[in-house]
Motif scaffolding. Sequence first.
Motif, mmCIF file in Angstrom:
data_model
loop_
_atom_site.group_PDB
_atom_site.id
_atom_site.type_symbol
_atom_site.label_atom_id
_atom_site.label_comp_id
_atom_site.label_asym_id
_atom_site.label_seq_id
_atom_site.Cartn_x
_atom_site.Cartn_y
_atom_site.Cartn_z
ATOM 1 N N LEU A 1 -8.406 -1.595 -2.838
ATOM 2 C CA LEU A 1 -7.281 -1.295 -1.964
ATOM 3 C C LEU A 1 -6.186 -0.489 -2.646
ATOM 4 N N ASN A 2 -6.451 -0.010 -3.854
ATOM 5 C CA ASN A 2 -5.458 0.767 -4.606
ATOM 6 C C ASN A 2 -5.525 2.239 -4.185
ATOM 7 N N PRO A 3 -4.535 2.723 -3.421
ATOM 8 C CA PRO A 3 -4.597 4.121 -2.961
ATOM 9 C C PRO A 3 -4.480 5.135 -4.086
ATOM 10 N N LEU A 4 -3.813 4.777 -5.178
ATOM 11 C CA LEU A 4 -3.682 5.701 -6.304
ATOM 12 C C LEU A 4 -5.026 5.935 -6.977
ATOM 13 N N LEU A 5 -5.932 4.961 -6.863
ATOM 14 C CA LEU A 5 -7.273 5.123 -7.418
ATOM 15 C C LEU A 5 -8.162 5.925 -6.476
ATOM 16 N N THR A 6 -7.990 5.717 -5.190
ATOM 17 C CA THR A 6 -8.838 6.382 -4.197
ATOM 18 C C THR A 6 -8.451 7.840 -3.984
ATOM 19 N N ALA A 7 -7.163 8.152 -4.082
ATOM 20 C CA ALA A 7 -6.669 9.499 -3.768
ATOM 21 C C ALA A 7 -7.372 10.610 -4.566
ATOM 22 N N PRO A 8 -7.572 10.484 -5.899
ATOM 23 C CA PRO A 8 -8.253 11.567 -6.624
ATOM 24 C C PRO A 8 -9.677 11.817 -6.120
ATOM 25 N N PHE A 9 -10.398 10.742 -5.750
ATOM 26 C CA PHE A 9 -11.754 10.910 -5.232
ATOM 27 C C PHE A 9 -11.734 11.591 -3.862
ATOM 28 N N THR A 10 -10.716 11.266 -3.058
ATOM 29 C CA THR A 10 -10.583 11.924 -1.757
ATOM 30 C C THR A 10 -10.302 13.411 -1.926
ATOM 31 N N ILE A 11 -9.462 13.749 -2.899
ATOM 32 C CA ILE A 11 -9.154 15.158 -3.159
ATOM 33 C C ILE A 11 -10.423 15.905 -3.604
ATOM 34 N N ALA A 12 -11.220 15.259 -4.467
ATOM 35 C CA ALA A 12 -12.468 15.882 -4.914
ATOM 36 C C ALA A 12 -13.440 16.051 -3.748
ATOM 37 N N ALA A 13 -13.523 15.033 -2.884
ATOM 38 C CA ALA A 13 -14.434 15.106 -1.735
ATOM 39 C C ALA A 13 -13.992 16.167 -0.742
ATOM 40 N N LEU B 1 0.819 -1.211 0.000
ATOM 41 C CA LEU B 1 0.000 0.000 0.000
ATOM 42 C C LEU B 1 0.852 1.259 0.000
ATOM 43 N N LEU B 2 2.016 1.190 0.638
ATOM 44 C CA LEU B 2 2.893 2.360 0.749
ATOM 45 C C LEU B 2 3.809 2.532 -0.457
ATOM 46 N N GLY B 3 3.812 1.569 -1.379
ATOM 47 C CA GLY B 3 4.481 1.768 -2.656
ATOM 48 C C GLY B 3 5.841 1.136 -2.836
ATOM 49 N N GLY B 4 6.300 0.287 -1.913
ATOM 50 C CA GLY B 4 7.595 -0.351 -2.105
ATOM 51 C C GLY B 4 8.241 -0.766 -0.797
ATOM 52 N N ASN B 5 9.529 -1.070 -0.874
ATOM 53 C CA ASN B 5 10.245 -1.640 0.268
ATOM 54 C C ASN B 5 11.025 -0.632 1.100
ATOM 55 N N ASP B 6 11.094 0.625 0.656
ATOM 56 C CA ASP B 6 11.837 1.646 1.404
ATOM 57 C C ASP B 6 10.896 2.358 2.376
ATOM 58 N N LEU B 7 10.462 1.645 3.405
ATOM 59 C CA LEU B 7 9.436 2.180 4.300
ATOM 60 C C LEU B 7 9.909 3.408 5.072
ATOM 61 N N THR B 8 11.217 3.557 5.240
ATOM 62 C CA THR B 8 11.723 4.750 5.926
ATOM 63 C C THR B 8 11.330 6.023 5.171
ATOM 64 N N HIS C 1 16.576 5.350 -3.039
ATOM 65 C CA HIS C 1 16.192 4.882 -4.374
ATOM 66 C C HIS C 1 15.268 5.874 -5.090
ATOM 67 N N GLY C 2 15.339 7.133 -4.706
ATOM 68 C CA GLY C 2 14.518 8.143 -5.353
ATOM 69 C C GLY C 2 13.235 8.435 -4.588
ATOM 70 N N PRO C 3 12.411 9.358 -5.122
ATOM 71 C CA PRO C 3 11.222 9.817 -4.397
ATOM 72 C C PRO C 3 9.960 8.985 -4.638
ATOM 73 N N THR C 4 10.049 7.913 -5.443
ATOM 74 C CA THR C 4 8.848 7.167 -5.819
ATOM 75 C C THR C 4 8.089 6.634 -4.608
ATOM 76 N N GLN C 5 8.830 6.004 -3.684
ATOM 77 C CA GLN C 5 8.197 5.451 -2.489
ATOM 78 C C GLN C 5 7.530 6.555 -1.661
ATOM 79 N N MET C 6 8.188 7.661 -1.529
ATOM 80 C CA MET C 6 7.644 8.777 -0.753
ATOM 81 C C MET C 6 6.330 9.270 -1.361
ATOM 82 N N LEU C 7 6.292 9.397 -2.686
ATOM 83 C CA LEU C 7 5.091 9.891 -3.355
ATOM 84 C C LEU C 7 3.954 8.878 -3.273
#
Length: 362
Positions: A327-339, A31-38, A177-183
Amino acid sequence: MNQPTRISTAQLVSLMTVSSVTLIIACNASLLGGNDLTDNLLSCAIAFVGNFLLALPVFFLLRARPNSGLLLDAQRVGKWLLYCAAIFYILYFLWIDLQYLSMFQFFLSNVFRPVTPAWIFTVMIVLAAVYSAFKGLDAMGRAAAVILTTVLLGLSLIAVLLLSDVKPDNFTPLLYHGPTQMLSGTAFYLSGGSCIALYALLFPTASGNRNLGFCIWNLLTYAVAGAILALIVGVLGTYANLQLFPFYSAATMANLGTFQRMDSVFICIWIIGLFLKLAIDLHALSLCANAILPKKVRAFTIPLFGLFICAGTIFIVNNRTLLNLFLNPLLTAPFTIAAAALFPLLSLIGNLIKDRRRKRHG
């Protein structure tokens, strides 16, 4: 629409905080996008600031019309906006509740594996939430303070027992490993920000400093999120990447004298938090439905929504494709922003235009 029951700002903050924690304790590497949880510690900080930005239209709406609420403000602009807002929020809260409850039933079926079938837990939680929603916002507000205290005490107990197991070497350099995990992590935390939509609907019911209450909720939510994430990384290290529910795995390692494994505390926290989350969302769903439906059917909205959430959860958990979708947060996030921001912004602009026209013709 009738003026709703009033609760204190502290009760509203308690309701919102318990709702947020219910999602936070279920985070994992997928859910958080990868293995770099820090890196997701930075996600918490970004989401913390992001919530303030998303809530700006609600803050301005609250300042302009402090006793109206989003639905009344939308109705003042026009029935078209009221219907659009009400239908959108109904679909949105149903989506969020199916997401939260499906995650819990999936946990029971695949990780905890109780003797009792997992769907029975789902039915019981929904029944309790429907009953609580029928009792009204005032009853939920009083219960929220007790539940929030219980949740924070339970989380604190687990945290204290795990502190000795935290290993600083488990924390990796930030953005290695870059900003991907953070985003990706930011999308996860923002996707669960349905409390801003709740705040937009319920702020006229709260007495007291509501803006301060929002700030306290946001600070408390991401303080808990950061602490949980730090415990997961510090205790489990890379082992957390293999766990479906790493905070649960960490809780099983916590011991208190003769009491082995604190996973029972974790499960109790999740159940009572989920119950309150569903109850307050059912109340919000009934507000939206009652704003556009005839009086004859309003009494049936809460049980019908509860039935839909219960049946939908059981169906989703048994269909892996649908489960991955919900359970896909990338799908839910735009609807949350609209709400959180879109409909409050439309209501704010619409009311400002209407007020200016009145002054010109006044």
